[in-house]
Scaffold this active site. Structure first.
Site, PDB file in Angstrom:
ATOM      1  N   GLU A  90      24.764  62.095  74.691  1.00 11.85           N
ATOM      2  CA  GLU A  90      25.870  61.482  75.417  1.00 11.85           C
ATOM      3  C   GLU A  90      26.941  62.476  75.842  1.00 11.85           C
ATOM      4  O   GLU A  90      27.272  63.413  75.115  1.00 11.85           O
ATOM      5  CB  GLU A  90      26.509  60.406  74.530  1.00 11.85           C
ATOM      6  CG  GLU A  90      25.616  59.190  74.432  1.00 11.85           C
ATOM      7  CD  GLU A  90      25.966  58.270  73.304  1.00 11.85           C
ATOM      8  OE1 GLU A  90      25.973  58.739  72.145  1.00 11.85           O
ATOM      9  OE2 GLU A  90      26.217  57.091  73.567  1.00 11.85           O
ATOM     10  N   CYS A 103      33.839  65.337  77.543  1.00 20.63           N
ATOM     11  CA  CYS A 103      33.521  65.441  76.117  1.00 20.63           C
ATOM     12  C   CYS A 103      32.013  65.607  76.015  1.00 20.63           C
ATOM     13  O   CYS A 103      31.259  64.724  76.433  1.00 20.63           O
ATOM     14  CB  CYS A 103      33.998  64.179  75.398  1.00 20.63           C
ATOM     15  SG  CYS A 103      33.532  64.166  73.662  1.00 20.63           S
ATOM     16  N   CYS A 110      23.999  63.951  64.258  1.00 21.44           N
ATOM     17  CA  CYS A 110      24.815  64.883  63.479  1.00 21.44           C
ATOM     18  C   CYS A 110      24.399  64.809  62.013  1.00 21.44           C
ATOM     19  O   CYS A 110      24.187  63.722  61.487  1.00 21.44           O
ATOM     20  CB  CYS A 110      26.298  64.517  63.616  1.00 21.44           C
ATOM     21  SG  CYS A 110      27.379  65.666  62.742  1.00 21.44           S
ATOM     22  N   CYS A 114      30.115  61.823  57.931  1.00 23.53           N
ATOM     23  CA  CYS A 114      31.458  61.242  57.845  1.00 23.53           C
ATOM     24  C   CYS A 114      31.357  59.714  57.854  1.00 23.53           C
ATOM     25  O   CYS A 114      30.646  59.142  58.683  1.00 23.53           O
ATOM     26  CB  CYS A 114      32.314  61.729  59.009  1.00 23.53           C
ATOM     27  SG  CYS A 114      32.436  63.522  59.064  1.00 23.53           S
ATOM     28  N   CYS A 117      32.247  57.522  61.136  1.00 23.45           N
ATOM     29  CA  CYS A 117      31.723  57.966  62.442  1.00 23.45           C
ATOM     30  C   CYS A 117      30.349  57.363  62.724  1.00 23.45           C
ATOM     31  O   CYS A 117      29.443  57.465  61.893  1.00 23.45           O
ATOM     32  CB  CYS A 117      31.641  59.493  62.440  1.00 23.45           C
ATOM     33  SG  CYS A 117      30.919  60.159  63.950  1.00 23.45           S
ATOM     34  N   GLY A 161      27.460  65.576  67.257  1.00 24.24           N
ATOM     35  CA  GLY A 161      27.086  66.836  66.637  1.00 24.24           C
ATOM     36  C   GLY A 161      28.220  67.653  66.056  1.00 24.24           C
ATOM     37  O   GLY A 161      29.393  67.426  66.352  1.00 24.24           O
ATOM     38  N   GLU A 162      27.855  68.583  65.183  1.00 25.12           N
ATOM     39  CA  GLU A 162      28.797  69.502  64.556  1.00 25.12           C
ATOM     40  C   GLU A 162      28.560  70.880  65.198  1.00 25.12           C
ATOM     41  O   GLU A 162      27.569  71.563  64.897  1.00 25.12           O
ATOM     42  CB  GLU A 162      28.539  69.522  63.033  1.00 25.12           C
ATOM     43  CG  GLU A 162      29.217  70.639  62.278  1.00 25.12           C
ATOM     44  CD  GLU A 162      30.697  70.830  62.633  1.00 25.12           C
ATOM     45  OE1 GLU A 162      31.477  69.899  62.481  1.00 25.12           O
ATOM     46  OE2 GLU A 162      31.051  71.946  63.068  1.00 25.12           O
ATOM     47  N   SER A 193      35.424  71.442  68.251  1.00 30.21           N
ATOM     48  CA  SER A 193      35.967  70.717  67.100  1.00 30.21           C
ATOM     49  C   SER A 193      34.974  70.755  65.942  1.00 30.21           C
ATOM     50  O   SER A 193      33.785  70.497  66.137  1.00 30.21           O
ATOM     51  CB  SER A 193      36.238  69.269  67.505  1.00 30.21           C
ATOM     52  OG  SER A 193      36.665  68.514  66.400  1.00 30.21           O
ATOM     53  N   SER A 218      38.771  68.937  62.046  1.00 30.06           N
ATOM     54  CA  SER A 218      38.908  67.523  61.697  1.00 30.06           C
ATOM     55  C   SER A 218      39.302  67.439  60.225  1.00 30.06           C
ATOM     56  O   SER A 218      38.478  67.623  59.335  1.00 30.06           O
ATOM     57  CB  SER A 218      37.595  66.790  61.957  1.00 30.06           C
ATOM     58  OG  SER A 218      37.310  66.867  63.332  1.00 30.06           O
ATOM     59  N   LEU A 219      40.585  67.179  59.990  1.00 27.25           N
ATOM     60  CA  LEU A 219      41.109  67.173  58.620  1.00 27.25           C
ATOM     61  C   LEU A 219      40.822  65.817  57.961  1.00 27.25           C
ATOM     62  O   LEU A 219      40.163  65.740  56.931  1.00 27.25           O
ATOM     63  CB  LEU A 219      42.611  67.475  58.654  1.00 27.25           C
ATOM     64  CG  LEU A 219      43.319  67.563  57.325  1.00 27.25           C
ATOM     65  CD1 LEU A 219      42.809  68.729  56.492  1.00 27.25           C
ATOM     66  CD2 LEU A 219      44.841  67.691  57.520  1.00 27.25           C
ATOM     67  N   ASN A 220      41.374  64.784  58.551  1.00 25.77           N
ATOM     68  CA  ASN A 220      41.021  63.395  58.207  1.00 25.77           C
ATOM     69  C   ASN A 220      41.363  62.934  56.801  1.00 25.77           C
ATOM     70  O   ASN A 220      41.042  61.799  56.422  1.00 25.77           O
ATOM     71  CB  ASN A 220      39.523  63.128  58.452  1.00 25.77           C
ATOM     72  CG  ASN A 220      39.158  63.286  59.924  1.00 25.77           C
ATOM     73  OD1 ASN A 220      40.023  63.153  60.770  1.00 25.77           O
ATOM     74  ND2 ASN A 220      37.912  63.585  60.207  1.00 25.77           N
ATOM     75  N   ASN A 294      38.551  54.320  65.742  1.00 30.85           N
ATOM     76  CA  ASN A 294      37.825  53.542  66.745  1.00 30.85           C
ATOM     77  C   ASN A 294      36.713  52.816  65.998  1.00 30.85           C
ATOM     78  O   ASN A 294      35.916  53.448  65.319  1.00 30.85           O
ATOM     79  CB  ASN A 294      37.236  54.462  67.814  1.00 30.85           C
ATOM     80  CG  ASN A 294      38.321  55.194  68.588  1.00 30.85           C
ATOM     81  OD1 ASN A 294      39.323  54.597  68.964  1.00 30.85           O
ATOM     82  ND2 ASN A 294      38.144  56.491  68.785  1.00 30.85           N
ATOM     83  N   CYS A 336      36.101  58.624  70.507  1.00 31.10           N
ATOM     84  CA  CYS A 336      35.753  59.503  69.376  1.00 31.10           C
ATOM     85  C   CYS A 336      35.010  58.730  68.301  1.00 31.10           C
ATOM     86  O   CYS A 336      35.453  57.666  67.879  1.00 31.10           O
ATOM     87  CB  CYS A 336      37.016  60.037  68.715  1.00 31.10           C
ATOM     88  SG  CYS A 336      37.917  61.192  69.687  1.00 31.10           S
TER      89      CYS A 336
HETATM   90  N1  SAH Z   1      31.641  67.012  64.634  1.00 22.94           N
HETATM   91  C1  SAH Z   1      32.851  67.503  65.132  1.00 22.94           C
HETATM   92  C2  SAH Z   1      33.093  67.095  66.568  1.00 22.94           C
HETATM   93  C3  SAH Z   1      32.697  65.702  66.940  1.00 22.94           C
HETATM   94  S1  SAH Z   1      33.607  64.411  66.189  1.00 22.94           S
HETATM   95  C4  SAH Z   1      34.022  67.085  64.250  1.00 22.94           C
HETATM   96  O1  SAH Z   1      33.842  66.253  63.381  1.00 22.94           O
HETATM   97  O2  SAH Z   1      35.103  67.614  64.448  1.00 22.94           O
HETATM   98  C5  SAH Z   1      35.109  64.467  67.132  1.00 22.94           C
HETATM   99  C6  SAH Z   1      36.298  63.823  66.466  1.00 22.94           C
HETATM  100  O3  SAH Z   1      36.118  62.415  66.357  1.00 22.94           O
HETATM  101  C7  SAH Z   1      36.548  64.317  65.065  1.00 22.94           C
HETATM  102  O4  SAH Z   1      37.894  64.737  64.943  1.00 22.94           O
HETATM  103  C8  SAH Z   1      36.321  63.093  64.204  1.00 22.94           C
HETATM  104  O5  SAH Z   1      37.099  63.128  63.045  1.00 22.94           O
HETATM  105  C9  SAH Z   1      36.676  61.987  65.148  1.00 22.94           C
HETATM  106  N2  SAH Z   1      36.106  60.695  64.788  1.00 22.94           N
HETATM  107  C10 SAH Z   1      34.908  60.458  64.240  1.00 22.94           C
HETATM  108  N3  SAH Z   1      34.715  59.137  64.066  1.00 22.94           N
HETATM  109  C11 SAH Z   1      35.819  58.517  64.537  1.00 22.94           C
HETATM  110  C12 SAH Z   1      36.209  57.151  64.667  1.00 22.94           C
HETATM  111  N4  SAH Z   1      35.424  56.160  64.278  1.00 22.94           N
HETATM  112  N5  SAH Z   1      37.422  56.884  65.197  1.00 22.94           N
HETATM  113  C13 SAH Z   1      38.226  57.887  65.624  1.00 22.94           C
HETATM  114  N6  SAH Z   1      37.899  59.189  65.558  1.00 22.94           N
HETATM  115  C14 SAH Z   1      36.701  59.510  65.018  1.00 22.94           C
HETATM  116 FE1  SF4 Z   2      29.449  64.620  62.706  1.00 19.64          FE
HETATM  117 FE2  SF4 Z   2      31.942  64.931  63.629  1.00 19.64          FE
HETATM  118 FE3  SF4 Z   2      30.884  62.462  63.339  1.00 19.64          FE
HETATM  119 FE4  SF4 Z   2      31.524  63.905  61.181  1.00 19.64          FE
HETATM  120  S1  SF4 Z   2      32.943  63.127  62.745  1.00 19.64           S
HETATM  121  S2  SF4 Z   2      29.600  62.756  61.471  1.00 19.64           S
HETATM  122  S3  SF4 Z   2      31.001  65.942  61.831  1.00 19.64           S
HETATM  123  S4  SF4 Z   2      30.189  64.030  64.736  1.00 19.64           S
END
Ligand code: SAH
Ligand code: SF4
Length: 360
Positions: A90, A103, A110, A114, A117, A161-162, A193, A218-220, A294, A336
């Protein structure tokens, strides 16, 4: 499968040319592919016709095929693109006033798990090649008539993907994207990212300056234990070492690190979390992007109310630049964390997720 040209750099293209062709032919081919985005060998008029015919017999451009286009009410488009082996990936196009952002994905699925995600639910299917990464940009740019020269085009490697787990291909794609004779984007307009693959951060940092995109982390989570629960990658790559790697990161004069923080209702969105984030990042030259979750099917978290998001931002903003990222393309699963080849139709509302009670 014929040989794909996308993803090849000048020296590799040169090796494809018949003996006796001068070296500049490869440079002409490279420019026609990436800078001028020729749509066919016929358009590569700088090359003599017999050479074009010869190349056409042995190679293809390697553009992805579009499988489906999903259009959001907010102007965002999500492309499901088919690759040479039939797998799909995508890419999202987000037009805005004054800027267009693409994007793009770096892997199919991936491997990082997480919990918030949707892409994580696919697992890893495979790495994308450099040509497949660049191909997404060229496809979407061509569809929407985007050119680097217009200085509106931005790329974020935040799709499936990462990126740091596919680093050689990400770096090769970045070279082609930033090369003035290639796609020609400034590295300031490209962001990679990562979920925090610590040893790869230094490797990424070693890429030569004009080819190295910006980095977002991505700290989270605001502390180790919370991060370990939300992002199991932290079991291996600890938060403290991540912060150390960020402190050691060689920022350029114009650059700040970006930290992304997905806000999950009742889990990591309290005032205390906000203060902890400030403390964690205190010594790093950075900004913070907040993203309210999201939603998606099977994602067992809730989105915090707008007031909570603002309250969190207000605390962080006292110490660091802090922005709230507006979700784009929520109705078509383009935002995202929503990229999982979801099928949506224009008249079909977002499937309401089933929320679990907030974890304490
Ligand atoms: N894998 C990489 C890049 C893709 S994810 C990473 O994790 O950074 C891109 C961004 O989307 C990341 O910052 C992640 O924390 C965020 N993300 C993932 N799931 C999400 C969700 N359900 N709602 C909002 N942001 C999300
Ligand atoms: Fe992979 Fe980024 Fe989603 Fe985490 S947030 S599962 S690293 S795509």
């Amino acid at each position: 499968m014929t040989l794909a040209l996308l993803g090849l750099e000048t020296e590799e293209l040169r090796a494809l040319l018949p003996d006796g062709e001068p070296a500049f032919r490869a440079r002409q081919l490279y420019e026609a592919l990436y800078h001028r985005r020729a749509a066919s060998f016929d358009e590569m008029t700088a090359l003599a016709k017999p050479l074009r015919l010869d190349l056409a017999q042995r190679a293809s451009f390697g553009y992805p095929e579009v499988a489906t286009v999903y259009q959001s009410d907010d102007g965002t488009e999500r492309y499901l693109l088919q690759l040479a082996d039939g797998k799909t990936v995508e890419t999202v196009y987000m037009p805005e006033q004054g800027r267009d952002t693409l994007c793009i994905s770096t892997q199919v699925g991936c491997p990082v798990d997480c919990q918030f995600c949707l892409t994580a639910k696919m697992g890893l299917e495979r790495n994308l090649t450099a040509g497949e990464i660049v191909g997404q940009v060229l496809y979407a740019a061509r569809e929407n008539n985007l050119w680097a020269d217009a200085k509106r085009m931005n790329i974020v490697m935040m799709g499936q993907g990462e990126p740091l787990l596919n680093l050689p291909n990400v770096l090769k794609a970045s070279r082609i994207l930033t090369d003035p004779k290639g796609v020609g984007l400034s590295p300031r307009r490209i962001t990679v990212s990562t979920s925090g693959i610590i040893p790869r951060i230094a490797e990424f940092a070693a890429a030569p300056d004009p080819q190295r995109p910006k980095l977002a982390i991505s700290l989270n989570a605001s502390h180790e234990e919370q991060r370990r629960e939300l992002m199991p990658v932290t079991r291996k790559w600890h938060l403290k070492e991540l912060i150390d790697a960020c402190l050691a990161y060689p920022l350029r004069s114009w650059e700040k690190l970006t930290f992304e923080y997905v806000l999950l209702k009742g889990v990591n969105d309290t005032d205390l979390d906000a203060r902890r984030v400030v403390r964690l990042l205190a010594k790093i030259d950075c900004k913070v992007n907040l993203i309210a979750l999201n939603p998606g099917p099977g994602i067992l978290f809730a989105t915090p109310d707008a007031e909570r998001v603002t309250a969190f931002q207000e605390i962080v903003r006292k110490s660091l630049p802090c922005f709230v990222r507006r979700p784009r393309g929520l109705d078509i699963f383009a935002a995202c964390g929503q990229l999982k080849r979801m099928e949506t139709q224009r008249d079909q509302p977002l499937i309401p997720p089933t929320f679990a009670p907030p974890r304490s």
